[in-house]
Design an enzyme around this catalytic site. Sequence first.
Site, PDB file in Angstrom:
ATOM      1  N   HIS A 171      35.822  41.232  42.924  1.00  0.00           N
ATOM      2  CA  HIS A 171      36.828  40.167  42.872  1.00  0.00           C
ATOM      3  C   HIS A 171      36.654  39.269  41.626  1.00  0.00           C
ATOM      4  O   HIS A 171      37.571  39.090  40.841  1.00  0.00           O
ATOM      5  CB  HIS A 171      36.717  39.274  44.116  1.00  0.00           C
ATOM      6  CG  HIS A 171      36.639  40.024  45.403  1.00  0.00           C
ATOM      7  ND1 HIS A 171      37.744  40.555  46.044  1.00  0.00           N
ATOM      8  CD2 HIS A 171      35.574  40.325  46.191  1.00  0.00           C
ATOM      9  CE1 HIS A 171      37.369  41.131  47.169  1.00  0.00           C
ATOM     10  NE2 HIS A 171      36.071  41.025  47.283  1.00  0.00           N
ATOM     11  N   ASP A 172      35.461  38.712  41.474  1.00  0.00           N
ATOM     12  CA  ASP A 172      35.262  37.682  40.445  1.00  0.00           C
ATOM     13  C   ASP A 172      35.349  38.238  39.029  1.00  0.00           C
ATOM     14  O   ASP A 172      35.795  37.537  38.113  1.00  0.00           O
ATOM     15  CB  ASP A 172      33.905  36.992  40.660  1.00  0.00           C
ATOM     16  CG  ASP A 172      33.852  36.294  42.015  1.00  0.00           C
ATOM     17  OD1 ASP A 172      32.760  36.144  42.561  1.00  0.00           O
ATOM     18  OD2 ASP A 172      34.929  35.923  42.536  1.00  0.00           O
ATOM     19  N   ASP A 196      30.136  37.856  41.787  1.00  0.00           N
ATOM     20  CA  ASP A 196      29.941  36.806  40.780  1.00  0.00           C
ATOM     21  C   ASP A 196      28.984  37.310  39.692  1.00  0.00           C
ATOM     22  O   ASP A 196      29.174  37.047  38.505  1.00  0.00           O
ATOM     23  CB  ASP A 196      29.338  35.548  41.405  1.00  0.00           C
ATOM     24  CG  ASP A 196      30.156  34.982  42.549  1.00  0.00           C
ATOM     25  OD1 ASP A 196      30.143  35.591  43.633  1.00  0.00           O
ATOM     26  OD2 ASP A 196      30.810  33.953  42.354  1.00  0.00           O
ATOM     27  N   ASP A 253      29.585  31.086  43.082  1.00  0.00           N
ATOM     28  CA  ASP A 253      28.675  31.148  44.244  1.00  0.00           C
ATOM     29  C   ASP A 253      27.958  32.497  44.220  1.00  0.00           C
ATOM     30  O   ASP A 253      28.154  33.368  45.059  1.00  0.00           O
ATOM     31  CB  ASP A 253      29.423  30.918  45.564  1.00  0.00           C
ATOM     32  CG  ASP A 253      30.520  31.934  45.809  1.00  0.00           C
ATOM     33  OD1 ASP A 253      30.908  32.108  46.992  1.00  0.00           O
ATOM     34  OD2 ASP A 253      30.967  32.605  44.859  1.00  0.00           O
ATOM     35  N   ASN A 261      29.089  31.867  49.092  1.00  0.00           N
ATOM     36  CA  ASN A 261      28.539  33.111  49.666  1.00  0.00           C
ATOM     37  C   ASN A 261      27.204  32.848  50.354  1.00  0.00           C
ATOM     38  O   ASN A 261      26.837  33.501  51.319  1.00  0.00           O
ATOM     39  CB  ASN A 261      28.296  34.142  48.559  1.00  0.00           C
ATOM     40  CG  ASN A 261      29.585  34.701  48.021  1.00  0.00           C
ATOM     41  OD1 ASN A 261      30.528  34.928  48.767  1.00  0.00           O
ATOM     42  ND2 ASN A 261      29.647  34.893  46.705  1.00  0.00           N
ATOM     43  N   PHE A 288      38.192  34.102  51.308  1.00  0.00           N
ATOM     44  CA  PHE A 288      37.000  33.296  51.511  1.00  0.00           C
ATOM     45  C   PHE A 288      36.927  32.041  50.636  1.00  0.00           C
ATOM     46  O   PHE A 288      36.615  30.955  51.133  1.00  0.00           O
ATOM     47  CB  PHE A 288      35.742  34.149  51.282  1.00  0.00           C
ATOM     48  CG  PHE A 288      34.464  33.362  51.416  1.00  0.00           C
ATOM     49  CD1 PHE A 288      33.803  32.883  50.303  1.00  0.00           C
ATOM     50  CD2 PHE A 288      33.940  33.067  52.672  1.00  0.00           C
ATOM     51  CE1 PHE A 288      32.636  32.131  50.432  1.00  0.00           C
ATOM     52  CE2 PHE A 288      32.779  32.308  52.814  1.00  0.00           C
ATOM     53  CZ  PHE A 288      32.130  31.839  51.682  1.00  0.00           C
ATOM     54  N   ASN A 289      37.139  32.168  49.332  1.00  0.00           N
ATOM     55  CA  ASN A 289      36.962  31.014  48.446  1.00  0.00           C
ATOM     56  C   ASN A 289      37.869  29.843  48.833  1.00  0.00           C
ATOM     57  O   ASN A 289      37.482  28.673  48.708  1.00  0.00           O
ATOM     58  CB  ASN A 289      37.227  31.388  46.982  1.00  0.00           C
ATOM     59  CG  ASN A 289      36.109  32.213  46.395  1.00  0.00           C
ATOM     60  OD1 ASN A 289      35.001  32.251  46.941  1.00  0.00           O
ATOM     61  ND2 ASN A 289      36.390  32.896  45.293  1.00  0.00           N
ATOM     62  N   THR A 303      34.867  30.971  40.636  1.00  0.00           N
ATOM     63  CA  THR A 303      34.783  32.232  41.399  1.00  0.00           C
ATOM     64  C   THR A 303      34.142  32.018  42.767  1.00  0.00           C
ATOM     65  O   THR A 303      33.663  32.965  43.392  1.00  0.00           O
ATOM     66  CB  THR A 303      33.956  33.283  40.630  1.00  0.00           C
ATOM     67  OG1 THR A 303      32.587  32.810  40.546  1.00  0.00           O
ATOM     68  CG2 THR A 303      34.523  33.537  39.260  1.00  0.00           C
TER      69      THR A 303
HETATM   70  O1  RIB Z   1      36.972  36.579  48.770  1.00  0.00           O
HETATM   71  C1  RIB Z   1      36.195  36.997  47.684  1.00  0.00           C
HETATM   72  C2  RIB Z   1      35.482  35.844  47.067  1.00  0.00           C
HETATM   73  O2  RIB Z   1      34.607  35.259  48.034  1.00  0.00           O
HETATM   74  C3  RIB Z   1      34.572  36.273  45.896  1.00  0.00           C
HETATM   75  O3  RIB Z   1      34.493  35.223  44.971  1.00  0.00           O
HETATM   76  C4  RIB Z   1      33.256  36.470  46.556  1.00  0.00           C
HETATM   77  O4  RIB Z   1      32.164  36.291  45.649  1.00  0.00           O
HETATM   78  C5  RIB Z   1      33.260  35.361  47.588  1.00  0.00           C
HETATM   79  O5  RIB Z   1      32.888  34.161  46.936  1.00  0.00           O
HETATM   80 CA    CA Z   2      32.307  34.373  44.358  1.00  0.00          CA
END
Ligand code: RIB
Ligand code: CA
Length: 307
Positions: free
Chosen positions: A234-235, A7, A2, A31, A164-165, A118
Amino acid sequence: MDVGVDDSLAILLALRSPELEILGITAVAGNAPLENTANNTLRVLEAAGRTDIPVARGAAKPLTREPEAALHVHGNDGLGGSSVPQPTQMTFDERPAVQFISDIVIAHEPGEITLIPTGPMTNVAHLMREAPDAFARLKDIVLMGGAFALTPYGHGNVTTVSEFNIWADPEAAAELVQADIPITAIGLDVTTDPSGSINSERHQGLGNSADPYAKLAAMISVQVLERFGVVNIHDAQAVAAVIDPSLFRTETYPIEIITQDGSVRGQTIVDRRPGSRRSSGPEITVATDVDGPRFLELLLGRLTQEA
Ligand code: RIB
Ligand code: CA
């Protein structure tokens, strides 16, 4: 993916990693709305000079819920409010994401391909449902997602317990963890460890580099740095976990994904009690520690190699 700020850095790291062959990217709503995350994927690939990487569009919404973007983090278009040009050469693969992934997987031997989700797991859940034979041919899945309370950083970023993901489409994640193939989750426990995050000093090193990838990464992430004082990538950690698994310590546990509404929506609960693995339920391998300095050395070193 996303695409999204982190990402984007994950894509750039993967493009600079000879250990990986990127067979394709599918966009998912997360996102930002799908039209943005899909378009941002093309923007980043074109800016990186990699119009050869095919991109397909996936789910515009979670399995059962309405999409809820995170534009407060990723900017109004999902690419950090940056001025990365709009695509002029690339177009999307005409196949929807499930057909796109299925064709690629079927064209390879079983056990050859790793998926690196991701964003919300919606595209992956659709692949499981609509192309189970292709899904079963995957080697494994290494995803960015979850908050497992395994380190001081293992709390949520949407609710106190939800990442979030997973939160964005908990039903998709709950279906995914039932899969028979190995799943590794790189969660907030390690991706928000300050030792592996980009602070203003490290960001300056990117911005000052002559390497176009470093400049692109700096441009895309600067608004997040200004807003939050740090860029948690993160990704890119999920991609790094495929490049060099030794960067992470992991453990395997039974897993439960909470799909009910409220503050526990999207919670990822691992059962660490002695003997818990004797149960027959779904299991997941989770990152319990990251070598932050070595991760940054990998990421920043590969983004600044053409300096
Ligand atoms: O929580 C972090 C994740 O949520 C990452 O993948 C960020 O890009 C969002 O998608
Ligand atoms: Ca992401």
